[in-house]
Scaffold this active site. Structure first.
Site, PDB file in Angstrom:
ATOM      1  N   GLY A 134       0.828  -1.202   0.000  1.00 57.28           N
ATOM      2  CA  GLY A 134       0.000   0.000   0.000  1.00 57.28           C
ATOM      3  C   GLY A 134       0.862   1.252   0.000  1.00 57.28           C
ATOM      4  CB  CYS A 135       0.162   4.674  -1.193  1.00 57.60           C
ATOM      5  SG  CYS A 135      -1.492   4.934  -0.511  1.00 57.60           S
ATOM      6  CG  PHE A 136      -0.786   6.052   4.286  1.00 57.80           C
ATOM      7  CD1 PHE A 136      -0.045   7.205   4.496  1.00 57.80           C
ATOM      8  CD2 PHE A 136      -2.167   6.170   4.200  1.00 57.80           C
ATOM      9  CE1 PHE A 136      -0.661   8.450   4.616  1.00 57.80           C
ATOM     10  CE2 PHE A 136      -2.789   7.396   4.321  1.00 57.80           C
ATOM     11  CZ  PHE A 136      -2.037   8.548   4.527  1.00 57.80           C
ATOM     12  CB  ALA A 137       2.098  -0.066   3.714  1.00 63.44           C
ATOM     13  CB  THR A 139       5.305   6.582   2.597  1.00 61.85           C
ATOM     14  OG1 THR A 139       4.703   6.591   1.299  1.00 61.85           O
ATOM     15  CG2 THR A 139       6.051   7.889   2.812  1.00 61.85           C
TER      16      THR A 139
END
Length: 324
Positions: A134-137, A139
């Site tokens: 995932g994107c948050f994950a 980063t």
């Protein structure tokens, strides 16, 4: 050249994949599948591709392509795979959260490898099936993994991150339409965001006693990108922390440590992750930034594809930010 198929090509991640793969020297796009736009030109959903391609969306799937990207809503990839039996030679890269956690990684005999190259590069090279992070994950993990490897995440970690509106997907909602989002900032899913599961699994794979994560996600009044700040107690010096990050990312193709404080525009429209480390008293502050649609989704998916097929890891991904 290999042939690629894209399932769910009318959304943001599908659009980014098309843009990248059209210019990838080792890939030919075989089809872009869409249930809502079959027969229409791809440029009707992605007008920036007008003049670049005359490709049309299709309602048919070639089950014998070399690689297929699943750009479907969460929970829909498993449903699609149940109804479409791809060739045993077809490699699958899923951009949803269906197979990211260990309990979901095996699906109908297919073992999905968690596709974070900075953590699992050797496994990705040998994999047939990839669960794209995932994107948050992505980063947040890239900001914390070096500390976990050194066993330095024994204390609680507090994380505050802000994402652009494209993170919510292409379908309009109350909190993504212009009138609400513009000139506005808000938090959502405090301490319960769905990406926490995969972040914790990665950190605990390196440090079993890693501390608890307190994650506060925010909606920003911009379209793309994620800026994350994480802080935790740290007994060492800033120089020691910096060396740990340099060592961990010494062979990383897209993750780089910055000497000066970073900002979001450095990475938007690139597959880069930039990281900065700051020390204040006994607190270490780690800032990390990515483009949620590229390093946080489609760019990382292509990076994984490059590793799986033995291409140069950076092929098709030498994208440059425009700061001003």
């Amino acid at each position: 050249m290999i042939k690629a198929g894209i399932i769910g090509g009318s959304g943001y991640t599908g659009g980014e994949l098309i843009r990248i793969l059209l210019h990838h020297p080792e890939v030919e796009i075989d089809f872009v599948y869409s249930t809502t736009r079959a027969g229409k030109k791809v440029s009707t959903a992605h007008p920036d591709l007008l003049g670049t391609t005359n490709m049309e969306f299709t309602g048919d799937v070639n089950l014998n392509v070399d690689v297929v990207f699943l750009c479907l809503g969460h929970g829909n990839s498993s449903k699609f795979l149940k109804g479409n039996a791809f060739s045993k030679n077809t490699k699958i890269i899923d951009l949803s959260n269906d197979f990211r956690l260990q309990k979901d990684a095996v699906f109908e005999g297919k073992k999905f490898v968690y596709g974070l190259p900075e953590l699992n590069k050797s496994k990705i090279k040998d994999a047939k099936y990839i669960a794209n992070p995932g994107c948050f994950a992505t980063t947040i993990q890239l900001g914390l993994l070096p500390l976990a490897q050194a066993g330095l995440l024994g204390q609680d970690v507090h994380i505050n991150a802000v994402t652009g509106s494209t993170g919510a997907g292409v379908s309009p909602s109350e909190t993504s339409h212009f009138s609400w989002r513009n000139n506005n900032v808000s938090w959502y899913k405090p301490f319960t965001h769905q990406h926490l599961g995969e972040i914790n699994e990665s950190l605990h794979s390196l440090q079993k006693d890693a501390g608890k994560l307190f994650f506060l996600p925010n909606r920003g009044n911009f379209t793309r990108g994620i800026l994350s700040t994480s802080y935790t107690k740290f007994d060492g010096s800033r120089e020691e922390a910096i060396q740990q990050y340099k060592d961990f990312y010494s062979d990383a193709a897209f993750t780089h440590l910055a000497s000066a404080p970073i900002h979001l525009k450095q990475v938007v429209n690139t597959n880069q992750c930039h990281i900065h480390v700051h020390k204040h008293d006994d607190i270490l502050l780690i800032t990390s930034a990515t483009d949620n649609l590229l390093k946080g989704a489609s760019g990382q998916a292509v990076q994984n594809m490059n590793l799986m097929f033995g291409f140069n890891e950076k092929e098709g991904l030498n994208l440059k930010a425009g700061v001003f």
